[in-house]
Design an enzyme around this catalytic site. Sequence first.
Site, PDB file in Angstrom:
ATOM      1  N   LYS A 129       0.865  -1.237   0.053  1.00 21.39           N
ATOM      2  CA  LYS A 129      -0.002   0.065   0.078  1.00 21.39           C
ATOM      3  C   LYS A 129       0.920   1.356  -0.052  1.00 21.39           C
ATOM      4  O   LYS A 129       2.074   1.268   0.388  1.00 21.39           O
ATOM      5  CB  LYS A 129      -0.863   0.015   1.280  1.00 21.39           C
ATOM      6  CG  LYS A 129      -2.086   0.736   1.233  1.00 21.39           C
ATOM      7  CD  LYS A 129      -3.286   0.285   0.442  1.00 21.39           C
ATOM      8  CE  LYS A 129      -4.350   0.845  -0.069  1.00 21.39           C
ATOM      9  NZ  LYS A 129      -5.478  -0.085  -0.318  1.00 21.39           N
ATOM     10  N   ASP A 169      -7.040   4.261  -4.313  1.00 23.81           N
ATOM     11  CA  ASP A 169      -7.691   4.131  -3.100  1.00 23.81           C
ATOM     12  C   ASP A 169      -8.408   5.543  -2.865  1.00 23.81           C
ATOM     13  O   ASP A 169      -8.708   6.231  -3.803  1.00 23.81           O
ATOM     14  CB  ASP A 169      -6.961   3.769  -1.779  1.00 23.81           C
ATOM     15  CG  ASP A 169      -7.563   3.020  -0.795  1.00 23.81           C
ATOM     16  OD1 ASP A 169      -7.818   1.799  -0.612  1.00 23.81           O
ATOM     17  OD2 ASP A 169      -7.703   3.878   0.144  1.00 23.81           O
TER      18      ASP A 169
END
Length: 449
Positions: A129, A169
């Site tokens: 991430k 995201d």
Amino acid sequence: MPGLDEKLQDIYSEVVGRNPGEHEFHQAVHEVLESLGPVVAKHPEYAEAAVIERLCEPERQIIFRVPWLDDNGRTRINRGFRVQFNSALGPFKGGLRFHPSVYLGIVKFLGFEQIFKNSLTGMPIGGAKGGSDFDPKGKSDAEVMRFCQSFMTELYRHVGEYTDVPAGDIGVGGREIGFLFGQYKRISNRYESGVLTGKGLTWGGSQVRKEATGYGTVFFVDEMLRANGQSFEGKRVVVSGSGNVAIYAVEKVQELGGLVVACSDSSGYVVDEKGVDLTLLKELKEVNRGRIVEYAQARGHDVHYVSSGSVWEVPCDIALPSATQNELNGADARTLIKGGCIAVGEGANMPTTPDGVRLFLDAGVLFGPGKAANAGGVATSALEMQQNASRDFWSFEHTEARLAKIMRGIHDRCAETADEFGSPGNYVVGANIAGFIPVADAMLALGVI
Ligand code: NDP
Ligand code: 2IT
């Protein structure tokens, strides 16, 4: 929080000690460790090779300065992150989040969750991430472009089709992926489509990627409902958020005959008893980047807007938290249960607090944890990588059918694994264990690296 087995408690204490102040990361680790007791009892080889300890330590963490010029010519500085957590199953894979709340603890919790989610998809992708504390709200397109170009000017050396493949995201959608891909292409002098997913349909993107997380969440909940003789038909549904995941969750619920009566953003929520008008919502959020209060103003009948309080005060049969972490707490869970809620599907990552999860499970509410329920986004990213690798482009119908099949597979594997490890009906335990085992086995096979 419930107790852990002694060995797992030691590991957890070590994680807390080594990563001070990173509460979301601690929470995500604790939730997985709570499920792993029966697994370590059955597989002593994992403990011998310190598999869990290694899993909790990212393979690589990158933090960098992102300087950019705003429209007034002023120099601005943000912080960029990429946490490459685990690549036992494939190249690192996971989204980028641009939001002022982003710090290392958020990126690590998301990267840790991504390992198990990606494993559950059955596709060859590791977990990662990244993101920045940059706030895209109120910025011009030119400012967002300059920020993305600066971000990629550092990130490009750490990513690649076989190394690490970022995507979107919160705060990162098609616009940002375009600017990031453009700068990568320019710096590297390669049209390396497989370096990013969530691309536009004319430049290497996949059909259904934009819809995939929301659709996949609804497919997952539909599987839980069917396994219990129910369906979306005629159900009242509340979806939190009004971003990418929320919008396409609303779309699929409506296709399946459900009535979405409320959605939200970080300023408030709207209740529309006639059912959310999706065309209006898309125009407002995807085109105008407006606030949800404007939905109530534009709709023109008795829609009401609530600027404080929680969207979970709206009674519903099915709740789909699709905004952010820890947005649904124990009090919200009690309210939902009292109001007759029968199913929850986490479109967001870790949206339910641990006490909320416990209350839902104890009350027999069908609870689809984010790792499983929102895995359709990254799974379709892996389908995009497949198309890029073979220079192919699939139809919407074919890609959606693949997504539906993947979500069915994840559902069934979670359910079977929960049964096998003595927690029938508990998709949290099922998802954690079914996600963990393939990664642990690969780590054993690859040696101490
Ligand atoms: P978007 O940026 O498109 O939308 C986010 C939505 O959540 C907005 O409505 C936003 O409101 C709201 N929100 C964000 N932060 C907060 C906050 N701190 N408090 C209250 N509301 C907030 O993001 P996505 O739809 O892509 O992501 C939503 C969730 O889904 C995240 O948890 C993400 O990690 C998860 N997810 C996303 C995937 C994807 O493919 N995009 C895949 C799997 C999971 P506002 O506009 O007011 O900020
Ligand atoms: O949380 C997630 O799974 C995502 N934001 C999507 C990641 C991806 O690589 O598609």
